[in-house]
Design a protein around this motif. Structure first.
Motif, PDB file in Angstrom:
ATOM      1  N   VAL A 209       0.835  -1.204   0.000  1.00  0.00           N
ATOM      2  CA  VAL A 209       0.000   0.000   0.000  1.00  0.00           C
ATOM      3  C   VAL A 209       0.871   1.256   0.000  1.00  0.00           C
ATOM      4  CG1 VAL A 209      -1.821   1.260   1.207  1.00  0.00           C
ATOM      5  CG2 VAL A 209      -1.819  -1.239   1.223  1.00  0.00           C
ATOM      6  N   ILE A 210       1.954   1.228   0.757  1.00  0.00           N
ATOM      7  CA  ILE A 210       2.889   2.348   0.846  1.00  0.00           C
ATOM      8  C   ILE A 210       4.314   1.822   0.754  1.00  0.00           C
ATOM      9  CG2 ILE A 210       1.332   3.724   2.296  1.00  0.00           C
ATOM     10  CD1 ILE A 210       3.113   2.955   4.714  1.00  0.00           C
ATOM     11  N   ASP A 211       5.246   2.729   0.565  1.00  0.00           N
ATOM     12  CA  ASP A 211       6.659   2.416   0.698  1.00  0.00           C
ATOM     13  C   ASP A 211       7.242   3.383   1.709  1.00  0.00           C
ATOM     14  OD1 ASP A 211       9.064   1.142   0.325  1.00  0.00           O
ATOM     15  OD2 ASP A 211       9.623   2.336  -1.430  1.00  0.00           O
ATOM     16  N   LEU A 212       8.331   2.966   2.348  1.00  0.00           N
ATOM     17  CA  LEU A 212       8.966   3.786   3.380  1.00  0.00           C
ATOM     18  C   LEU A 212      10.440   3.958   3.033  1.00  0.00           C
ATOM     19  CD1 LEU A 212       7.369   2.012   6.492  1.00  0.00           C
ATOM     20  CD2 LEU A 212       6.671   4.199   5.500  1.00  0.00           C
ATOM     21  N   PRO A 213      10.750   4.913   2.141  1.00  0.00           N
ATOM     22  CA  PRO A 213      12.151   5.140   1.762  1.00  0.00           C
ATOM     23  C   PRO A 213      13.030   5.525   2.946  1.00  0.00           C
ATOM     24  CG  PRO A 213      10.650   6.266   0.264  1.00  0.00           C
ATOM     25  CD  PRO A 213       9.830   5.804   1.422  1.00  0.00           C
ATOM     26  N   SER A 214      12.427   6.208   3.929  1.00  0.00           N
ATOM     27  CA  SER A 214      13.145   6.583   5.148  1.00  0.00           C
ATOM     28  C   SER A 214      12.123   6.737   6.263  1.00  0.00           C
ATOM     29  CB  SER A 214      13.921   7.893   4.950  1.00  0.00           C
ATOM     30  OG  SER A 214      13.023   8.996   4.834  1.00  0.00           O
ATOM     31  N   ARG A 215      12.585   6.975   7.484  1.00  0.00           N
ATOM     32  CA  ARG A 215      11.665   7.104   8.615  1.00  0.00           C
ATOM     33  C   ARG A 215      10.846   8.381   8.548  1.00  0.00           C
ATOM     34  NH1 ARG A 215      11.765   3.709  12.674  1.00  0.00           N
ATOM     35  NH2 ARG A 215      10.844   5.218  14.119  1.00  0.00           N
ATOM     36  N   ARG A 216      11.239   9.322   7.725  1.00  0.00           N
ATOM     37  CA  ARG A 216      10.512  10.581   7.613  1.00  0.00           C
ATOM     38  C   ARG A 216       9.896  10.775   6.228  1.00  0.00           C
ATOM     39  NH1 ARG A 216      10.102  14.633  11.521  1.00  0.00           N
ATOM     40  NH2 ARG A 216      10.871  13.803  13.484  1.00  0.00           N
ATOM     41  N   GLU A 217       9.718   9.679   5.496  1.00  0.00           N
ATOM     42  CA  GLU A 217       9.132   9.796   4.163  1.00  0.00           C
ATOM     43  C   GLU A 217       8.239   8.597   3.876  1.00  0.00           C
ATOM     44  OE1 GLU A 217      11.079  11.671   0.329  1.00  0.00           O
ATOM     45  OE2 GLU A 217      11.600   9.551   0.461  1.00  0.00           O
ATOM     46  N   VAL A 218       7.079   8.872   3.292  1.00  0.00           N
ATOM     47  CA  VAL A 218       6.133   7.831   2.910  1.00  0.00           C
ATOM     48  C   VAL A 218       5.757   8.036   1.448  1.00  0.00           C
ATOM     49  CG1 VAL A 218       3.821   6.862   3.257  1.00  0.00           C
ATOM     50  CG2 VAL A 218       5.174   7.574   5.228  1.00  0.00           C
ATOM     51  N   THR A 219       5.809   6.954   0.676  1.00  0.00           N
ATOM     52  CA  THR A 219       5.341   6.978  -0.706  1.00  0.00           C
ATOM     53  C   THR A 219       4.039   6.191  -0.779  1.00  0.00           C
ATOM     54  OG1 THR A 219       7.605   7.078  -1.561  1.00  0.00           O
ATOM     55  CG2 THR A 219       5.874   6.409  -3.099  1.00  0.00           C
ATOM     56  N   ILE A 220       2.982   6.843  -1.229  1.00  0.00           N
ATOM     57  CA  ILE A 220       1.695   6.161  -1.377  1.00  0.00           C
ATOM     58  C   ILE A 220       1.684   5.454  -2.727  1.00  0.00           C
ATOM     59  CG2 ILE A 220      -0.811   6.467  -1.514  1.00  0.00           C
ATOM     60  CD1 ILE A 220      -0.502   8.939   0.259  1.00  0.00           C
ATOM     61  N   LEU A 221       1.668   4.114  -2.698  1.00  0.00           N
ATOM     62  CA  LEU A 221       1.729   3.313  -3.917  1.00  0.00           C
ATOM     63  C   LEU A 221       0.340   3.002  -4.466  1.00  0.00           C
ATOM     64  CD1 LEU A 221       4.505   0.781  -2.823  1.00  0.00           C
ATOM     65  CD2 LEU A 221       4.786   2.869  -4.175  1.00  0.00           C
ATOM     66  N   ARG A 222      -0.606   2.737  -3.566  1.00  0.00           N
ATOM     67  CA  ARG A 222      -1.957   2.363  -3.998  1.00  0.00           C
ATOM     68  C   ARG A 222      -2.962   3.180  -3.193  1.00  0.00           C
ATOM     69  NH1 ARG A 222      -2.593  -4.042  -4.482  1.00  0.00           N
ATOM     70  NH2 ARG A 222      -4.354  -3.321  -5.753  1.00  0.00           N
ATOM     71  N   ARG A 223      -3.261   4.360  -3.716  1.00  0.00           N
ATOM     72  CA  ARG A 223      -4.103   5.313  -2.994  1.00  0.00           C
ATOM     73  C   ARG A 223      -5.497   4.750  -2.731  1.00  0.00           C
ATOM     74  NH1 ARG A 223      -3.926  10.582  -1.748  1.00  0.00           N
ATOM     75  NH2 ARG A 223      -1.887  10.709  -2.741  1.00  0.00           N
ATOM     76  N   GLU A 224      -6.050   4.028  -3.705  1.00  0.00           N
ATOM     77  CA  GLU A 224      -7.405   3.506  -3.524  1.00  0.00           C
ATOM     78  C   GLU A 224      -7.468   2.521  -2.359  1.00  0.00           C
ATOM     79  OE1 GLU A 224      -5.248   0.624  -6.090  1.00  0.00           O
ATOM     80  OE2 GLU A 224      -5.421   2.812  -6.009  1.00  0.00           O
ATOM     81  N   LEU A 225      -6.406   1.727  -2.185  1.00  0.00           N
ATOM     82  CA  LEU A 225      -6.383   0.809  -1.043  1.00  0.00           C
ATOM     83  C   LEU A 225      -6.233   1.568   0.272  1.00  0.00           C
ATOM     84  CD1 LEU A 225      -4.228  -2.276  -2.169  1.00  0.00           C
ATOM     85  CD2 LEU A 225      -6.715  -2.105  -1.842  1.00  0.00           C
ATOM     86  N   LEU A 226      -5.429   2.623   0.250  1.00  0.00           N
ATOM     87  CA  LEU A 226      -5.268   3.431   1.468  1.00  0.00           C
ATOM     88  C   LEU A 226      -6.597   4.086   1.846  1.00  0.00           C
ATOM     89  CD1 LEU A 226      -3.055   4.267   3.491  1.00  0.00           C
ATOM     90  CD2 LEU A 226      -2.714   6.335   2.120  1.00  0.00           C
ATOM     91  N   GLU A 227      -7.339   4.536   0.842  1.00  0.00           N
ATOM     92  CA  GLU A 227      -8.657   5.127   1.105  1.00  0.00           C
ATOM     93  C   GLU A 227      -9.619   4.090   1.675  1.00  0.00           C
ATOM     94  OE1 GLU A 227      -9.591   6.695  -2.703  1.00  0.00           O
ATOM     95  OE2 GLU A 227      -8.502   8.575  -2.382  1.00  0.00           O
TER      96      GLU A 227
END
Length: 231
Positions: A209-227
């Motif tokens: 659903v997301i990726d965590l490149p670092s502890r202070r950054e979040v990449t939303i990969l699948r927005r519909e699932l997050l919703e």
């Protein structure tokens, strides 16, 4: 220099409906101020001397409980208005979480300006009602949602509120979000433990659903699932 002319949030801020002459008059009673992370802008219970508009950065609104613990009440993002116009005391403390720039006004000067400019008073009322709606949603988040729903809703809000004015992929949202809070602060905001927050981050990452490149950054990969997770 008329810093209102180059303001990045002018169209979204409370001064967005003012005409050029009114903007010039407002510019004369305001000043830009830079805040470093951890720097306090307002103190809970102090005389309401200042009001401010957030230009960039993220700030936290907090209150002290009877036993001296901090309770984070919410976050302030670019274009948000801070302080209590027409009030005598400051209802919450405001501290910068990241480097931030704010447009600061003496409250008495701002009150006088607002009284003589109905468009600004109207915008203040609109902003107050919007904040009331946001507070009600926040009460639902804290009182009714489970841990997964809380974190998903929080990430979606960050994505929407911290997005640039124009976004190449989807207007009004950002798929890469820089977290302005630590894991512990996120836990405090959501009424969870830091262990629960960390588990939910790991679970969402493992499920794609997301990726965590670092502890202070979040990449939303699948927005519909997050919703969906945010219900």
């Amino acid at each position: 220099m008329n810093f209102c002319q180059a303001c990045a949030v002018r169209n979204r801020a409370i001064c967005g409906d003012l005409e050029t002459g009114e903007i010039d008059a407002l510019n004369r009673i305001g000043r830009r101020r830079k805040l470093d992370p951890g720097e306090q802008l307002l103190w809970e219970g102090d005389d309401a001397v200042l009001v401010a508009n957030v230009i960039d950065g993220v700030l936290k609104l907090s209150s002290q409980t009877a036993d001296g613990k901090e309770q984070i009440l919410g976050l302030a993002y670019p274009s948000d208005f801070l302080g209590r116009p027409f009030g005598q005391s400051t209802p919450y403390g405001v501290e910068a979480l990241s480097e931030a720039h704010v447009c600061v006004f003496q409250r008495s000067d701002f009150d006088s300006f607002a009284r003589s400019h109905p468009r600004l008073e109207h915008k203040l009322l609109e902003r107050t009602l919007t904040e009331l709606d946001r507070t009600r949603r926040w009460m639902v988040l804290l009182g009714r949602m489970n841990a997964e729903q809380k974190l998903a809703a929080f990430l979606l809000e960050l994505s929407e509120r911290m997005a640039p004015a124009t976004c190449s992929t989807m207007p009004g949202v950002a798929d890469v979000v820089e977290l302005p809070l630590s894991r512990q602060q996120i836990a405090d905001v959501l009424g969870l433990t830091i262990e629960t927050v960390s588990r939910q981050f790991t679970r969402m990452r493992n499920e794609g659903v997301i990726d965590l490149p670092s502890r202070r950054e979040v990449t939303i990969l699948r927005r519909e699932l997050l919703e969906d997770r945010a219900a």
